[in-house]
Design an enzyme around this catalytic site. Structure first.
Site, PDB file in Angstrom:
ATOM      1  N   VAL A 110       8.847  11.119   5.671  1.00 43.52           N
ATOM      2  CA  VAL A 110       8.171  11.913   4.636  1.00 43.52           C
ATOM      3  C   VAL A 110       6.782  12.268   5.151  1.00 43.52           C
ATOM      4  CG1 VAL A 110       7.308  11.944   2.269  1.00 43.52           C
ATOM      5  CG2 VAL A 110       9.479  10.809   2.796  1.00 43.52           C
ATOM      6  N   ARG A 163      -1.615   3.336   7.083  1.00 39.83           N
ATOM      7  CA  ARG A 163      -2.770   3.339   7.994  1.00 39.83           C
ATOM      8  C   ARG A 163      -3.553   4.655   7.949  1.00 39.83           C
ATOM      9  NH1 ARG A 163       0.722  -0.197  11.380  1.00 39.83           N
ATOM     10  NH2 ARG A 163      -0.397  -2.152  11.597  1.00 39.83           N
ATOM     11  N   MET A 209       3.371  10.351   6.519  1.00 36.59           N
ATOM     12  CA  MET A 209       2.713   9.404   5.607  1.00 36.59           C
ATOM     13  C   MET A 209       2.721   8.009   6.206  1.00 36.59           C
ATOM     14  SD  MET A 209       3.666  10.544   1.818  1.00 36.59           S
ATOM     15  CE  MET A 209       3.339  12.221   1.283  1.00 36.59           C
ATOM     16  N   SER A 210       1.602   7.308   6.048  1.00 35.13           N
ATOM     17  CA  SER A 210       1.466   5.954   6.577  1.00 35.13           C
ATOM     18  C   SER A 210       0.360   5.250   5.812  1.00 35.13           C
ATOM     19  CB  SER A 210       1.089   6.017   8.062  1.00 35.13           C
ATOM     20  OG  SER A 210       0.638   4.753   8.503  1.00 35.13           O
ATOM     21  N   PHE A 221       0.869  -1.185   0.000  1.00 34.84           N
ATOM     22  CA  PHE A 221       0.000   0.000   0.000  1.00 34.84           C
ATOM     23  C   PHE A 221       0.903   1.231   0.000  1.00 34.84           C
ATOM     24  CE2 PHE A 221      -3.680   2.690   1.130  1.00 34.84           C
ATOM     25  CZ  PHE A 221      -4.595   2.144   0.245  1.00 34.84           C
ATOM     26  N   HIS A 240       7.467   5.404   1.181  1.00 35.99           N
ATOM     27  CA  HIS A 240       8.121   4.235   0.586  1.00 35.99           C
ATOM     28  C   HIS A 240       8.914   4.652  -0.663  1.00 35.99           C
ATOM     29  CE1 HIS A 240       4.429   2.248   2.480  1.00 35.99           C
ATOM     30  NE2 HIS A 240       5.417   1.673   3.103  1.00 35.99           N
ATOM     31  N   LYS A 261      10.455   6.864  10.331  1.00 37.94           N
ATOM     32  CA  LYS A 261       9.066   6.859  10.810  1.00 37.94           C
ATOM     33  C   LYS A 261       8.888   5.787  11.882  1.00 37.94           C
ATOM     34  CE  LYS A 261       4.478   7.037  10.637  1.00 37.94           C
ATOM     35  NZ  LYS A 261       4.006   5.715  10.435  1.00 37.94           N
TER      36      LYS A 261
HETATM   37  P1  AMP Z   1       5.649  -0.302   6.168  1.00 37.20           P
HETATM   38  O1  AMP Z   1       5.144  -0.663   4.824  1.00 37.20           O
HETATM   39  O2  AMP Z   1       4.745   0.639   6.914  1.00 37.20           O
HETATM   40  O3  AMP Z   1       6.086  -1.482   6.989  1.00 37.20           O
HETATM   41  O4  AMP Z   1       6.966   0.556   5.923  1.00 37.20           O
HETATM   42  C1  AMP Z   1       8.033   0.058   5.151  1.00 37.20           C
HETATM   43  C2  AMP Z   1       9.219   0.974   5.306  1.00 37.20           C
HETATM   44  O5  AMP Z   1       8.871   2.287   4.886  1.00 37.20           O
HETATM   45  C3  AMP Z   1       9.699   1.087   6.768  1.00 37.20           C
HETATM   46  O6  AMP Z   1      11.109   1.126   6.784  1.00 37.20           O
HETATM   47  C4  AMP Z   1       9.104   2.399   7.199  1.00 37.20           C
HETATM   48  O7  AMP Z   1       9.823   3.031   8.241  1.00 37.20           O
HETATM   49  C5  AMP Z   1       9.179   3.205   5.915  1.00 37.20           C
HETATM   50  N1  AMP Z   1       8.201   4.296   5.962  1.00 37.20           N
HETATM   51  C6  AMP Z   1       6.872   4.193   6.190  1.00 37.20           C
HETATM   52  N2  AMP Z   1       6.306   5.416   6.211  1.00 37.20           N
HETATM   53  C7  AMP Z   1       7.308   6.302   5.999  1.00 37.20           C
HETATM   54  C8  AMP Z   1       7.379   7.731   5.925  1.00 37.20           C
HETATM   55  N3  AMP Z   1       6.303   8.501   6.074  1.00 37.20           N
HETATM   56  N4  AMP Z   1       8.573   8.291   5.685  1.00 37.20           N
HETATM   57  C9  AMP Z   1       9.689   7.534   5.540  1.00 37.20           C
HETATM   58  N5  AMP Z   1       9.697   6.196   5.605  1.00 37.20           N
HETATM   59  C10 AMP Z   1       8.522   5.585   5.829  1.00 37.20           C
END
Ligand code: AMP
Length: 283
Positions: A176, A187, A184-185, A32, A37, A149
């Site tokens: 970011v 979620r 950004m997330s 997602f 990312h 993050k």
């Molecule tokens: P996730 O898909 O949420 O498990 O995140 C995958 C990777 O992307 C992890 O290393 C997170 O820390 C990074 N990530 C998620 N959101 C952000 C963001 N807003 N800024 C920078 N890195 C992010």
């Protein structure tokens, strides 16, 4: 760009590339994808020959009452973003492929996992540590990128990589944010329009704590008190944690300093959001 779902096929593919002397760069995610990312992927693109993205919603890092089943998924959209960022291989295994019958190995972690998200999500970081170790074994990257993050996650992965002599260079990347400051997330997609506005209180708390610190305030109680007021003034919020800790050891800070981490986890309705900043670092 190639999509691989089979574990053995992925391992063999990378093995072949490494035998040709290619430098492999890896960005593990749960999919997602958003611009957070993308920032990891774009930086990763500059750091090697083969850019590998993994997309795996890892069941073992979710607690029983957490959002494993509802976690957002969009493989088609993710492929488009990945292609635009120059990804060569997407590894999207199945849970059965990653955890076949008989799977039984864990990774024992230390004190870095105790506070913050480790306290409110028991077992979470064990799930993360096992899946990251497996992914490193499958993808055999020279270098892997993670976001600040998930500050505690990055600290634990750095420690584990060092302690277990995993031959992977770990790169941390800045958070970011949306133009209005929300980190950004994936979620964030759970939030209603009203909750999306309410969620800005996390960033407002971060700004407040940074401003107070920049103007000389070092009292942990006063800094956290101000942050707490900002969050509790917003309806539908409940604080999971609000903390000032040493950014290296994650031990509680006695007074705030440049290397102090301000980390918070707040529920907006039923959506749990996390954010953080190092007081003397960039926002
Ligand atoms: P996730 O898909 O949420 O498990 O995140 C995958 C990777 O992307 C992890 O290393 C997170 O820390 C990074 N990530 C998620 N959101 C952000 C963001 N807003 N800024 C920078 N890195 C992010």
């Amino acid at each position: 760009m190639k999509l691989i779902q089979n574990v053995q096929e992925m391992q063999q593919t990378v093995l072949g590339l490494k035998r040709q002397g290619k430098r492999v760069v890896f960005v593990p995610t749960m999919g997602f994808l958003h611009q957070g990312h993308a920032s990891l992927l774009r930086e990763g693109r500059t750091r090697g020959d083969v850019l590998v993205l993994s997309i795996f919603v890892n069941p073992t890092q979710f607690g029983v009452n957490e959002d494993l089943d509802s976690y957002p998924r969009n493989l088609e959209g993710d492929c488009a973003l990945a292609e635009a960022c120059g990804v060569d291989l997407i590894f999207a295994p199945t849970a059965a492929g990653m955890y076949p019958p008989g799977f039984q190995t864990t990774v024992a972690l230390g004190p870095l996992t105790k506070p913050l998200c480790g306290a409110s999500r028991p077992g979470h970081f064990n799930g993360v540590a096992v899946v990251v170790t497996k992914l490193f074994g499958i993808v055999q990257p020279d270098c892997a990128l993670f976001g600040n993050k998930d500050f505690q996650q990055l600290a634990i992965i750095r420690q584990m990589t060092q302690d277990l002599n995993l031959a992977v260079e770990i790169i941390g990347m800045p958070i970011v944010r949306e133009p209005d400051g929300l980190a950004m997330s994936s979620r964030n997609s759970y939030l209603t329009a009203i909750q999306r506005q309410q969620a800005l209180c996390l960033f407002r708390a971060i700004q407040k704590v940074r401003d107070l610190f920049a103007n000389g305030e070092t009292s942990v109680d006063r800094l956290l008190g101000e942050a707490r007021m900002i969050i509790t003034a917003v309806p539908e919020t409940s604080i999971d944690y609000l903390e000032l800790r040493n950014s290296t050891t994650l031990q509680p800070a006695e007074t705030a300093a440049g290397d102090t981490l301000f980390a918070l986890a707040v529920k907006i309705g039923s959506t749990r959001l996390i954010d953080n900043t190092v007081l003397g670092g960039d926002l």
